[in-house]
Design an enzyme around this catalytic site. Structure first.
Site, PDB file in Angstrom:
ATOM      1  CG  ASN A   1       1.199   0.142  -1.796  1.00 32.88           C
ATOM      2  OD1 ASN A   1       2.288   0.723  -1.704  1.00 32.88           O
ATOM      3  ND2 ASN A   1       0.619  -0.456  -0.766  1.00 32.88           N
ATOM      4  CD1 TRP A   2       4.865   0.269  -7.852  1.00 27.13           C
ATOM      5  CD2 TRP A   2       6.693   1.578  -7.864  1.00 27.13           C
ATOM      6  NE1 TRP A   2       5.052   0.721  -9.135  1.00 27.13           N
ATOM      7  CE2 TRP A   2       6.173   1.521  -9.160  1.00 27.13           C
ATOM      8  CE3 TRP A   2       7.826   2.337  -7.609  1.00 27.13           C
ATOM      9  CZ2 TRP A   2       6.755   2.209 -10.226  1.00 27.13           C
ATOM     10  CZ3 TRP A   2       8.410   3.022  -8.670  1.00 27.13           C
ATOM     11  CH2 TRP A   2       7.882   2.959  -9.964  1.00 27.13           C
ATOM     12  CE  LYS A   3       1.644  -3.896  -0.711  1.00 26.51           C
ATOM     13  NZ  LYS A   3       1.037  -5.098  -0.199  1.00 26.51           N
ATOM     14  CG  HIS A  42      -0.994  -0.770   3.211  1.00 24.47           C
ATOM     15  ND1 HIS A  42      -0.506  -1.965   3.678  1.00 24.47           N
ATOM     16  CD2 HIS A  42      -1.477  -1.003   1.967  1.00 24.47           C
ATOM     17  CE1 HIS A  42      -0.686  -2.882   2.743  1.00 24.47           C
ATOM     18  NE2 HIS A  42      -1.273  -2.328   1.693  1.00 24.47           N
ATOM     19  CD  GLU A  74      -4.995  -3.001   2.741  1.00 23.83           C
ATOM     20  OE1 GLU A  74      -5.345  -2.638   3.876  1.00 23.83           O
ATOM     21  OE2 GLU A  74      -3.821  -3.010   2.373  1.00 23.83           O
ATOM     22  CB  SER A 124      -4.888 -11.158  -4.380  1.00 22.62           C
ATOM     23  OG  SER A 124      -4.141 -11.546  -3.259  1.00 22.62           O
ATOM     24  N   GLY A 166      -0.921  -4.089  -5.362  1.00 21.47           N
ATOM     25  CA  GLY A 166       0.426  -4.308  -4.844  1.00 21.47           C
ATOM     26  C   GLY A 166       1.271  -5.094  -5.835  1.00 21.47           C
ATOM     27  N   GLY A 167       1.358  -6.391  -5.630  1.00 21.55           N
ATOM     28  CA  GLY A 167       2.232  -7.269  -6.413  1.00 21.55           C
ATOM     29  C   GLY A 167       2.135  -7.076  -7.919  1.00 21.55           C
TER      30      GLY A 167
HETATM   31  P1  PGA Z   1      -1.512  -7.080  -3.285  1.00 13.57           P
HETATM   32  O1  PGA Z   1      -1.422  -5.861  -2.261  1.00 13.57           O
HETATM   33  O2  PGA Z   1      -2.137  -6.552  -4.538  1.00 13.57           O
HETATM   34  O3  PGA Z   1      -0.096  -7.540  -3.485  1.00 13.57           O
HETATM   35  O4  PGA Z   1      -2.365  -8.115  -2.624  1.00 13.57           O
HETATM   36  C1  PGA Z   1      -2.570  -5.101  -2.060  1.00 13.57           C
HETATM   37  C2  PGA Z   1      -2.482  -4.276  -0.821  1.00 13.57           C
HETATM   38  O5  PGA Z   1      -1.514  -4.407  -0.052  1.00 13.57           O
HETATM   39  O6  PGA Z   1      -3.400  -3.475  -0.600  1.00 13.57           O
END
Ligand code: PGA
Length: 271
Positions: free
Chosen positions: A27-29, A112, A182, A231, A252-253
């Site tokens: 998920n690149w956001k 999300h 999540e 995370s 995400g990150g």
């Molecule tokens: P993250 O994001 O891996 O940066 O914690 C995960 C998410 O938003 O579901």
């Protein structure tokens, strides 16, 4: 889950083997900042996972999807980060599942927590989106999780979200659902985020399975895939998949740098 599938018809075998592979969804956001960077990131990942045993999906911002689609990237399936609940019409700023499908998109993240938080998306809105995404024959990746870490997971928030978001799902569509545990308190960019343990994840996924069984009956619900999101990185992914009962992750990150994401995928396939 079925173990050895060698005795099955080829089509059925391929389906089961695909479902057994970890499903790793980036998920690149709202990243990266330019189309050039998006192309480099997706191409870099695609080139380095050629022998991967994972199913890898990249959910990019809408504006990058046409270019990514035109690259015909190997080993990567395209996804989107949202979709609207109608096919076409007077809905300023919205994008329909059908439009996404025309761009080669196969997966759509829905509900999300950042959309709930910043755009006040409600479970009822997400419910309508889920129905339309399923109708367009796309796979919804539905985020479910509590806001704050509780001493003991009661499942109350999870149940409330699941019931309101999944009500009305047709029995024959249930096995197409991907549900992500999540927890908002574990998302890397949220203030004071703490990592969830595999035990937290396993307990919550067990509850989600129970709720799905109750809602749809065990037979229909067995095909649902359960992922973890919050995370995840190359250091914790294997443990989450082995001991956390997750069949993959929403990342995400750690999906924003080729080296980080490729390392995570490699670890996910070594379990
Ligand atoms: P993250 O994001 O891996 O940066 O914690 C995960 C998410 O938003 O579901």
């Amino acid at each position: 889950m079925v173990g050895n599938s060698s005795h099955l018809r080829p089509s059925k075998r391929i389906l089961i083997e695909t479902m057994q592979k970890p499903l790793i969804i980036a998920n690149w956001k709202m990243n990266p900042g330019t189309a050039r960077a998006a192309i480099d990131l997706a191409t870099g990942v695609s080139q380095q996972i050629s022998k991967s045993k994972a199913q890898v999906v990249i959910c990019a911002p809408y504006v990058y999807l046409p270019q990514l689609y035109s690259l015909n990237l190997k080993n990567i399936v395209l996804g989107a980060q949202d979709a609207f609940w109608a096919e076409q019409g007077a809905y300023t700023g919205e994008i329909s599942p059908k439009m996404l499908k025309n761009l080669g998109v196969k997966y759509v993240i829905l509900g999300h927590s950042e959309r709930k938080r910043y755009l006040s998306e409600t479970p009822e809105m997400i419910n309508r989106k889920i129905h339309h995404v399923l109708k367009a024959r796309l796979t919804p990746v539905i985020c479910i999780g509590e806001k704050k870490k509780q001493k003991k997971q009661t499942g109350k928030e999870i149940k409330d979200q699941m019931v309101r978001m999944l009500v009305g799902t047709e029995k024959e569509d249930v096995s197409r659902l991907v549900l992500v545990y999540e927890p908002e308190w574990a998302i890397s960019t949220n203030e004071g985020a703490v990592e969830a343990t595999p035990e937290d994840c396993a307990a919550s996924i067990a509850m989600m399975k129970e709720i799905a069984d109750e809602m749809f009956g065990r037979e229909a619900a067995t095909g649902i895939r359960y992922l973890y999101g919050g995370s995840t990185d190359k250091n914790n992914i294997a443990n989450m998949l082995t001991n956390g009962a997750a069949q993959g992750a929403l990342v995400g990150g750690s999906s924003l740098k080729v080296t980080d994401f490729v390392a995570l995928i490699t670890k996910a396939t070594m379990k």
